[in-house]
Design a protein around this motif. Sequence first.
Motif, PDB file in Angstrom:
ATOM      1  N   VAL A  71       1.047  -1.201  -0.036  1.00  0.00           N
ATOM      2  CA  VAL A  71       0.154   0.175  -0.129  1.00  0.00           C
ATOM      3  C   VAL A  71       0.963   1.314  -0.151  1.00  0.00           C
ATOM      4  O   VAL A  71       1.900   1.256   0.737  1.00  0.00           O
ATOM      5  CB  VAL A  71      -0.777   0.123   1.368  1.00  0.00           C
ATOM      6  N   ILE A  72       0.730   2.179  -0.759  1.00  0.00           N
ATOM      7  CA  ILE A  72       1.414   3.401  -0.734  1.00  0.00           C
ATOM      8  C   ILE A  72       1.458   4.106   0.342  1.00  0.00           C
ATOM      9  O   ILE A  72       0.283   4.318   0.761  1.00  0.00           O
ATOM     10  CB  ILE A  72       0.892   4.345  -2.163  1.00  0.00           C
ATOM     11  N   PRO A  73       2.395   4.487   0.998  1.00  0.00           N
ATOM     12  CA  PRO A  73       2.488   5.293   2.250  1.00  0.00           C
ATOM     13  C   PRO A  73       1.748   6.484   2.136  1.00  0.00           C
ATOM     14  O   PRO A  73       1.371   7.198   1.237  1.00  0.00           O
ATOM     15  CB  PRO A  73       3.870   5.515   2.427  1.00  0.00           C
ATOM     16  N   ALA A  74       0.871   6.405   3.332  1.00  0.00           N
ATOM     17  CA  ALA A  74       0.029   7.737   3.634  1.00  0.00           C
ATOM     18  C   ALA A  74      -1.265   7.826   2.847  1.00  0.00           C
ATOM     19  O   ALA A  74      -1.900   8.695   2.704  1.00  0.00           O
ATOM     20  CB  ALA A  74       0.646   8.785   3.491  1.00  0.00           C
ATOM     21  N   THR A  75      -1.548   6.514   2.070  1.00  0.00           N
ATOM     22  CA  THR A  75      -2.716   6.348   1.332  1.00  0.00           C
ATOM     23  C   THR A  75      -3.404   4.834   1.686  1.00  0.00           C
ATOM     24  O   THR A  75      -2.841   4.232   2.581  1.00  0.00           O
ATOM     25  CB  THR A  75      -2.676   6.260  -0.058  1.00  0.00           C
ATOM     26  N   THR A  76      -4.426   4.686   1.332  1.00  0.00           N
ATOM     27  CA  THR A  76      -5.021   3.375   1.455  1.00  0.00           C
ATOM     28  C   THR A  76      -5.117   2.639   0.049  1.00  0.00           C
ATOM     29  O   THR A  76      -5.799   1.639   0.046  1.00  0.00           O
ATOM     30  CB  THR A  76      -6.534   3.416   1.725  1.00  0.00           C
TER      31      THR A  76
END
Length: 726
Positions: free
Chosen positions: A617-622
């Motif tokens: 999962v891309i950091p700071a996202t879902t």
Amino acid sequence: MQQLPQSPSVAVCLVRCGLLATAIFAGTLIGCSNSVSSGGTGGGGTPSVQVAVTGSSAVRVGSTAQYAAAVTGTANTSVTWEINGLVGGSAATGTISNSGLYSAPATLPANATLTVTAVSQVSASASGTESVALQNPVPILTSATALQVGSSLSYAVDVIGTSFVQGATINYGSTAQSTTFVSSTELQATITVPSGTTSIGLSVTNPNPGSSSSSTATVSITFFTTTATTAARLLDQATFGPTTAAITQVQQMGVSAWIQNQFSQPTTTLAAIPTNPLPTLCFSSNTAYSCAESEWWQAVITGPDQLRQRVAFALSEMFVISTQTVPGQTIPAYHNMLANDAFTNFATIMHDVSVSPGMGDYLNMLNSAKPATGQIANENYARENMQLFTIGLDLLNQDGSLQLDGSGNPIPAYTQAQVQAFARAYTGWTYGNAAGTTLTKFPNSTADWVDPMQPVDSAHDTTSKTLLNSTVLPAGQTTTQDLAGALGNLFNHPNAGPFVCKQLIQHLVTSTPSPAYVSRVAAVFANNGSGVRGDMQAVITAILTDQEARAGDTNASFDGGHFREPILFITAMMRAFNFSNTSTTGSWVSLSTYSNNLNERPYRANSVFNFFPPDYVIPATTINAPEFGIENTATATLQESLADSIVNNKISAFTVDLSNTSSWGVLAANPTNLVTALNTLLMHSQMPSAMQTAIVNTITPLTSNAQRVRIAIFLIVTSPQYKIIH
């Protein structure tokens, strides 16, 4: 105590009422009247209590029916309701209330005929019954879509509604179509529509018992040919990059026909690498993997079996082995196995991966012998085969979502004890040999990286093993029998379909498939329409022709796809612009230098978790976007440098013609035409209009057509829009 009178009437009363004791009050016998008994007769010879049940003799699952009991012969008309002899019924056969309201189960039980019984509360032997036949529900169709596939007359139909059951069919007009059951709310079929048709009528029929049909839905039909956009998008998903010739071929054949044609293409194989001496093209005697990589790059870029090679690449990122641990000599045979098996059955892939010496060496199944008393067998392959290759860590629904327990927590798919049981099932395998002769010595000291491993029963753990879903491998089985049983246990696990299909969708089409997309493909994995589980051709076809995969063909604003991983970036450039190899040794391995700078090199992942895990999962996202796991500021910068080398013809051992006199150079005389052509080839016509205008305005002032070509390509392939394969 006063003795009981010994008269016939008292004896009859005792027997009929079932009394085992009497009560005496004030010296008088308190007994019963024979008129209470339903089984005997009164003075007139008629039953004292009778019960008659009335109500429907057929009930559809998921519905209710009211039953009534007429009780005669007593003032107390109360009854107790039963279903198949069980008071109140059960979840499997349906329940019934105190007032006789029957609620049928949601699905048909094994025996669809049941008995509703009302028992008098005055006498347990007085009852009435009604035989009831359970029937399938009436299907309800709420919406339907028809997506063109293959020829201009072939459409993939997707029907949404409720109360669909196994065996339900989609009807085109009055004709039932071969139908795939996705779920109780979704069905699919492929239909052929006569030319000139503008709309079609679709309905759904549930099978017997109680066969019934839904209302008819009208679906609009729009005919169109396979456009260059459709062709280029398909090729970006199913090959190592579109070419102008391939786009034309897909347009001429249609999507489905092109896929079928690819299924028939023979495998482009990698040549086996001799242990010693290594061929000249390997450059270094201690790096045999460079030989394998050279073979691999050439096969995937130039091979006509593009879909096969692309699926094999996806499988290699699921069933990972790496030359950081295993010798390079393992790779040709391992890759050829994946390519040959790509269009067979997933059970075949599971078996051939398991007995390959490359995987055996990488995850320690090779030379794993039965453990000594009190010890455990090597667990590495047993654990990773479940966690990463077949079923995953937790139980899944068909749409890939997690099953949760009563506290809302994921449910583990297996236990440590089951890992150990599988580990014991995998013991007894060692190096094979080209002759295929039976081995008796364990381990075989002669390394064979080409042929499958062979079993040696004397080194196999023959104790019984309890696997998943209470499956037990009996004691005394051979090495081969236990392997087949263990792999079959995983292949038939409900998790296998959604777990495997979701990853294949992620590698080929989109990082974030909807649950419905996963469910549709998993349904095909479970049954290809002919009762076959794991049919890879059916699964791949379902992935590539699904409405979600093809949505972007006609919708330029479609938001889906996946990050273009470094290897696919390089192969797309090589194929799109027809780079030719100029190395005197014939080696393609120089491409590995560029992909390695971008954190990806064929068959050389850092771990069994691949270059990037499927759940990244891309950091700071879902946002689940696996390929972003190897993207960072350094690789982004290096990719721009690589793009500069590509357009300026500075790729080691390769050359490309982008001169003024090349086909691209001639096209560049009109900047708008050049950008339009590049948009079709590289971005399947999804380039935003503002981006097109900006590129045209940038290259128009340039006086050299070759420079226009180079700058236009560079601006496109370094753009964020190109990095995502929509």
